[in-house]
Design a protein around this motif. Structure first.
Motif, PDB file in Angstrom:
ATOM      1  N   VAL A   5       0.512  -0.697  -0.122  1.00 44.00           N
ATOM      2  CA  VAL A   5      -0.291   0.169  -0.168  1.00 44.00           C
ATOM      3  C   VAL A   5       1.256   1.478   0.087  1.00 44.00           C
ATOM      4  N   ARG A   6       1.047   1.939  -0.598  1.00 41.33           N
ATOM      5  CA  ARG A   6       1.592   3.384  -0.339  1.00 41.33           C
ATOM      6  C   ARG A   6       0.874   4.635  -0.583  1.00 41.33           C
ATOM      7  N   ASN A   7       0.963   5.456   0.130  1.00 42.67           N
ATOM      8  CA  ASN A   7      -0.171   6.790   0.908  1.00 42.67           C
ATOM      9  C   ASN A   7       0.565   7.801  -0.638  1.00 42.67           C
ATOM     10  N   VAL A   8      -0.238   8.367  -1.223  1.00 42.53           N
ATOM     11  CA  VAL A   8       0.072   9.603  -1.099  1.00 42.53           C
ATOM     12  C   VAL A   8       0.951  10.752  -0.994  1.00 42.53           C
ATOM     13  N   SER A   9       0.152  11.283   0.378  1.00 46.08           N
ATOM     14  CA  SER A   9       0.525  12.014   1.416  1.00 46.08           C
ATOM     15  C   SER A   9       1.573  11.933   1.688  1.00 46.08           C
ATOM     16  N   ALA A  10       2.314  10.781   2.129  1.00 44.98           N
ATOM     17  CA  ALA A  10       3.222  10.404   2.547  1.00 44.98           C
ATOM     18  C   ALA A  10       4.203  10.651   1.511  1.00 44.98           C
ATOM     19  N   HIS A  22       8.071  11.649  -9.100  1.00 46.63           N
ATOM     20  CA  HIS A  22       9.304  10.661  -8.166  1.00 46.63           C
ATOM     21  C   HIS A  22       8.121   8.815  -8.943  1.00 46.63           C
ATOM     22  N   ARG A  23       8.795   8.105  -9.050  1.00 45.65           N
ATOM     23  CA  ARG A  23       7.684   6.770  -9.119  1.00 45.65           C
ATOM     24  C   ARG A  23       7.050   6.398  -8.130  1.00 45.65           C
ATOM     25  N   LEU A  24       5.339   6.216  -8.218  1.00 44.63           N
ATOM     26  CA  LEU A  24       5.227   6.239  -6.717  1.00 44.63           C
ATOM     27  C   LEU A  24       4.872   4.315  -6.089  1.00 44.63           C
ATOM     28  N   THR A  25       3.965   4.026  -7.540  1.00 43.59           N
ATOM     29  CA  THR A  25       3.630   2.550  -7.925  1.00 43.59           C
ATOM     30  C   THR A  25       3.386   2.590  -9.668  1.00 43.59           C
ATOM     31  N   LYS A  33       3.289   8.793 -10.832  1.00 49.12           N
ATOM     32  CA  LYS A  33       4.257   9.422 -10.516  1.00 49.12           C
ATOM     33  C   LYS A  33       3.729  10.502  -9.419  1.00 49.12           C
ATOM     34  N   VAL A  34       4.257  11.314  -8.723  1.00 45.30           N
ATOM     35  CA  VAL A  34       4.132  11.981  -7.554  1.00 45.30           C
ATOM     36  C   VAL A  34       5.759  13.315  -7.595  1.00 45.30           C
ATOM     37  N   VAL A  35       4.595  14.489  -7.682  1.00 47.52           N
ATOM     38  CA  VAL A  35       6.004  15.686  -8.521  1.00 47.52           C
ATOM     39  C   VAL A  35       4.474  16.878  -7.812  1.00 47.52           C
ATOM     40  N   SER A  94       0.880  20.655  -5.473  1.00 46.68           N
ATOM     41  CA  SER A  94       1.524  18.687  -5.087  1.00 46.68           C
ATOM     42  C   SER A  94       0.276  18.257  -6.550  1.00 46.68           C
ATOM     43  N   ALA A  95       0.698  16.974  -7.616  1.00 46.80           N
ATOM     44  CA  ALA A  95       0.098  16.789  -8.234  1.00 46.80           C
ATOM     45  C   ALA A  95       0.632  14.866  -8.668  1.00 46.80           C
ATOM     46  N   LEU A  96       0.096  14.091  -9.341  1.00 44.65           N
ATOM     47  CA  LEU A  96      -0.326  12.866  -9.958  1.00 44.65           C
ATOM     48  C   LEU A  96       0.339  12.546 -11.047  1.00 44.65           C
TER      49      LEU A  96
END
Length: 120
Positions: A5-10, A22-25, A33-35, A94-96
């Motif tokens: 499990v990955r948490n976007v906010s964290a 950064h690759r989240l998953t 990606k989160v950026v 903050s975006a995906l």
């Protein structure tokens, strides 16, 4: 196959540099990606792929040659393949991003803002 499990906010809290995705998953052949974004990026295209922006916080302007698209929290916009665009964030965003694996953030423009995709 990833099953954690990955948490976007964290994940976003771990990012300190702007314009460095950064690759989240991954899912199938796509990276999620989160950026964090601030300021104006570079005009560029992704000739062979669409690019999806999902804003988590802040306000993002996707500049297109014929119009500007304004995004706020929870807004989604897809830049079609081959469409020249330039993201701009007057304050931190903050975006995906959802893109095929291997997609370069600066597309066909290259330059010093080209990021090496980092893992979280």
């Amino acid at each position: 196959m990833e099953s954690d499990v990955r948490n976007v906010s964290a994940a976003l809290d771990l990012i300190s540099e702007h314009w460095q995705p950064h690759r989240l998953t991954s899912i199938n052949d796509y990276d999620v990606k989160v950026v964090k974004l601030q300021g104006e990026f570079v005009w560029h295209t992704h000739p062979d792929t669409d690019e999806l922006f999902l804003v988590r916080s802040g306000r993002l302007t996707i500049q297109l040659r014929d119009r500007d698209v304004e995004l706020g929290p929870d807004d989604v916009f897809v830049v079609p393949a081959g469409v020249e665009h330039c993201p701009r964030a007057d304050e931190e965003v903050s975006a995906l991003l959802f893109e095929p694996k291997g997609t370069v953030n600066t597309g066909d423009a290259g330059g010093d803002r080209t990021a090496d995709l980092q893992e979280l």
